[in-house]
Design an enzyme around this catalytic site. Structure first.
Site, PDB file in Angstrom:
ATOM      1  N   HIS A   1      -4.099   6.245  13.909  1.00 62.10           N
ATOM      2  CA  HIS A   1      -4.569   6.910  12.892  1.00 62.10           C
ATOM      3  C   HIS A   1      -5.835   7.152  11.975  1.00 62.10           C
ATOM      4  O   HIS A   1      -6.910   5.767  12.805  1.00 62.10           O
ATOM      5  CB  HIS A   1      -3.805   6.912  12.074  1.00 62.10           C
ATOM      6  CG  HIS A   1      -3.818   6.410  11.152  1.00 62.10           C
ATOM      7  ND1 HIS A   1      -4.675   5.024  10.552  1.00 62.10           N
ATOM      8  CD2 HIS A   1      -3.084   4.653  10.995  1.00 62.10           C
ATOM      9  CE1 HIS A   1      -4.318   4.258   9.857  1.00 62.10           C
ATOM     10  NE2 HIS A   1      -2.881   3.792  10.716  1.00 62.10           N
TER      11      HIS A   1
ATOM     12  N   SER B   1       9.433   0.705  14.385  1.00 64.56           N
ATOM     13  CA  SER B   1       9.162  -0.645  12.852  1.00 64.56           C
ATOM     14  C   SER B   1       8.016   0.156  12.435  1.00 64.56           C
ATOM     15  O   SER B   1       7.554  -0.062  10.865  1.00 64.56           O
ATOM     16  CB  SER B   1       8.784  -1.822  13.607  1.00 64.56           C
ATOM     17  OG  SER B   1       7.367  -2.038  14.120  1.00 64.56           O
ATOM     18  N   GLY B   2       7.297   0.860  12.819  1.00 59.85           N
ATOM     19  CA  GLY B   2       6.080   1.736  11.955  1.00 59.85           C
ATOM     20  C   GLY B   2       4.603   1.462  12.456  1.00 59.85           C
ATOM     21  O   GLY B   2       3.374   1.935  11.670  1.00 59.85           O
TER      22      GLY B   2
ATOM     23  N   TYR C   1       0.812  -0.657  -0.268  1.00 63.98           N
ATOM     24  CA  TYR C   1       0.050  -0.275  -0.095  1.00 63.98           C
ATOM     25  C   TYR C   1       0.482   1.495  -0.031  1.00 63.98           C
ATOM     26  O   TYR C   1       1.633   1.144   0.598  1.00 63.98           O
ATOM     27  CB  TYR C   1      -0.611  -0.014   1.045  1.00 63.98           C
ATOM     28  CG  TYR C   1      -0.043  -0.272   2.442  1.00 63.98           C
ATOM     29  CD1 TYR C   1       0.285   1.429   3.006  1.00 63.98           C
ATOM     30  CD2 TYR C   1       0.072  -1.258   2.955  1.00 63.98           C
ATOM     31  CE1 TYR C   1       1.218   1.193   4.153  1.00 63.98           C
ATOM     32  CE2 TYR C   1       0.930  -1.108   4.057  1.00 63.98           C
ATOM     33  CZ  TYR C   1       1.465  -0.353   4.615  1.00 63.98           C
ATOM     34  OH  TYR C   1       2.195  -0.747   6.223  1.00 63.98           O
TER      35      TYR C   1
ATOM     36  N   CYS D   1      -1.544  -1.478  12.596  1.00 56.30           N
ATOM     37  CA  CYS D   1      -1.448  -0.281  13.060  1.00 56.30           C
ATOM     38  C   CYS D   1      -3.119  -0.673  13.635  1.00 56.30           C
ATOM     39  O   CYS D   1      -3.709  -1.077  13.414  1.00 56.30           O
ATOM     40  CB  CYS D   1      -1.827   0.938  11.471  1.00 56.30           C
ATOM     41  SG  CYS D   1       0.092   1.439  10.985  1.00 56.30           S
TER      42      CYS D   1
END
Length: 421
Positions: free
Chosen positions: A350, A345-346, A331, A368
């Site tokens: 959100h 690491s991300g 993505y 996430c």
């Protein structure tokens, strides 16, 4: 004639007796405390009387020997003209007569070194914080017991360092941060003597806080309290590493002070199994938000995370986590809103309008935590960098160092990471 001689002889003898009696009377008066004549006698400053038998030795009695006036005699360490002086040693200026009236220690850039006098002002001692490879000048004055002023003047050089030691710090000076933010100091060169460096680190708080330093590695040391910082606490971190010997001829070349404030308490609890995020503000539940988290293969990590960064808009490209274009899981979203990073690491928290049908019921993300744009904006406006996010409900756990992971583990283990424990 005979009688006249006798009279003169008798008078002479009588005179001697008077003198002897007078001497005896003075001696008796001093031995008895000087009460002759019905009152306290005025002490004499005569050297002969002050050394006579029976003279008082009580401090403050004016009959003690008076000091011979003399000029101030100055001793300075290190000696004038010295070179290769260690920067972690104090400079001392001493006088053996009289007192010091002024002492200044400056380097060749004009920067002053802090120092202090002893109670008698016979010695001045600097902080052991000198720049390596610098020339220092000592100046000032002293006043002897004779009242004369003696100037103070000397120069010396400190040794040159093979490597310097400087600090970068989280948080920023003046920042308001969350209750779980660990103070983080990053060194530009490895520290061999961790104890020497840690002794130069001081944390001062406006309310009592029990905390500890913890060495992550030779180039990073963190500090956190035993429990979350109390809301509203004022914190000052003194990094007094100028002149410190970090080992391997690495010397501190700068000191700095960081002051910051702890904001309101915002604690977030995410239950991945229940797909909920509960936000507690100053001890009261403010909102429970339906969320989606990581799906199989991209499981969200459980553990205590800390908000590291905040972005109103953030591009999220799966290439940063190893996925390449053409991969069905790839993505690249240019405008993810209200994004808050919680791992290196991300993982982010959100807004995710594309997963609205799964929020509160299933986990469909790549790790996430996603929610509606409305909830994400509200949450973004409540939080600060340093707020804790506690995630439960998965078997995948936070790795040490994958973000600000200081709160994962026991307090005893954290304290054991101090070089002074």
């Amino acid at each position: 004639m005979v009688s006249g001689s006798v009279r003169k002889h008798g008078l002479a003898v009588a005179g001697i007796c008077v003198l002897l009696l007078a001497g005896t009377a003075c001696s008796d008066t001093e031995a008895g405390g000087g009460t002759g004549g019905g009152g306290q006698s005025t002490p004499s400053t005569s050297t002969s009387q002050s050394t006579s038998p029976g003279a008082s030795s009580t401090p403050g009695n004016s009959t003690s020997p008076s000091e011979t006036p003399g000029s101030a005699s100055i001793a300075i360490v290190p000696a004038k003209g010295a070179s290769s002086v260690q920067p972690d040693k104090p400079v001392t200026v001493t006088t053996t007569a009289g007192k010091l009236t002024a002492v200044t220690l400056k380097d060749d850039d004009g920067d002053k070194v802090t120092g202090s006098f002893n109670a008698e002002k016979t010695q001045w001692t600097s902080l052991p914080q000198l720049k390596p490879g610098a020339t220092y000048t000592v100046s000032g004055s002293a006043e002897g017991t004779d009242g004369a002023t003696v100037p103070i003047s000397s120069t010396f050089k400190t040794l040159k360092a093979s490597k310097s030691l400087k600090a970068s710090v989280v948080p920023l000076n003046g920042e308001t941060v969350g209750v779980a933010l660990p103070v983080q100091i990053f060194w530009n060169n490895p520290v061999k003597d961790r104890a020497a460096v840690e002794k130069r680190l001081t944390v001062k708080t406006s309310v009592p806080v029990d905390g500890s330093w913890h060495w992550v590695n030779s180039k990073q040391v963190n500090y956190r309290p035993k429990n979350y910082w109390p809301a509203g606490t004022k914190v000052t971190v003194d990094i007094g590493t100028l002149g410190v010997n970090a080992g391997n001829n690495t010397w501190g070349t700068a000191s700095r002070t960081i002051a910051f404030t702890i904001g309101k308490s915002v604690v977030t609890n995410i239950n991945v199994k229940k797909h909920t995020m509960a936000v507690t503000i100053n001890g009261k539940l403010a909102r429970t938000i339906p969320i989606t988290a990581g799906k199989d293969g991209f499981t969200t990590r459980s553990g205590v995370k800390v908000i590291m960064e905040k972005f109103p808009v953030k591009r999220m490209d799966a290439a940063t986590v190893g996925l390449k274009p053409g991969d069905p899981e790839y993505y690249n979203i240019p405008d993810v809103k209200w994004a808050q990073r919680v791992t290196s690491s991300g993982e982010f928290i959100h807004g995710a309008p594309w997963s609205s049908g799964s929020q509160g019921s299933s986990n469909v993300s790549h790790g996430c935590v996603g929610m509606s744009l409305k909830d994400a904006q509200w949450y973004y406006n409540q939080t600060l960098r340093g707020d804790p996010v506690i995630v439960t409900g998965t078997t995948r756990h936070m790795e040490p160092g994958n973000g600000w992971t200081d709160w994962n583990g026991t307090w005893a283990a954290y304290k054991a990471g101090s070089a002074l424990s």
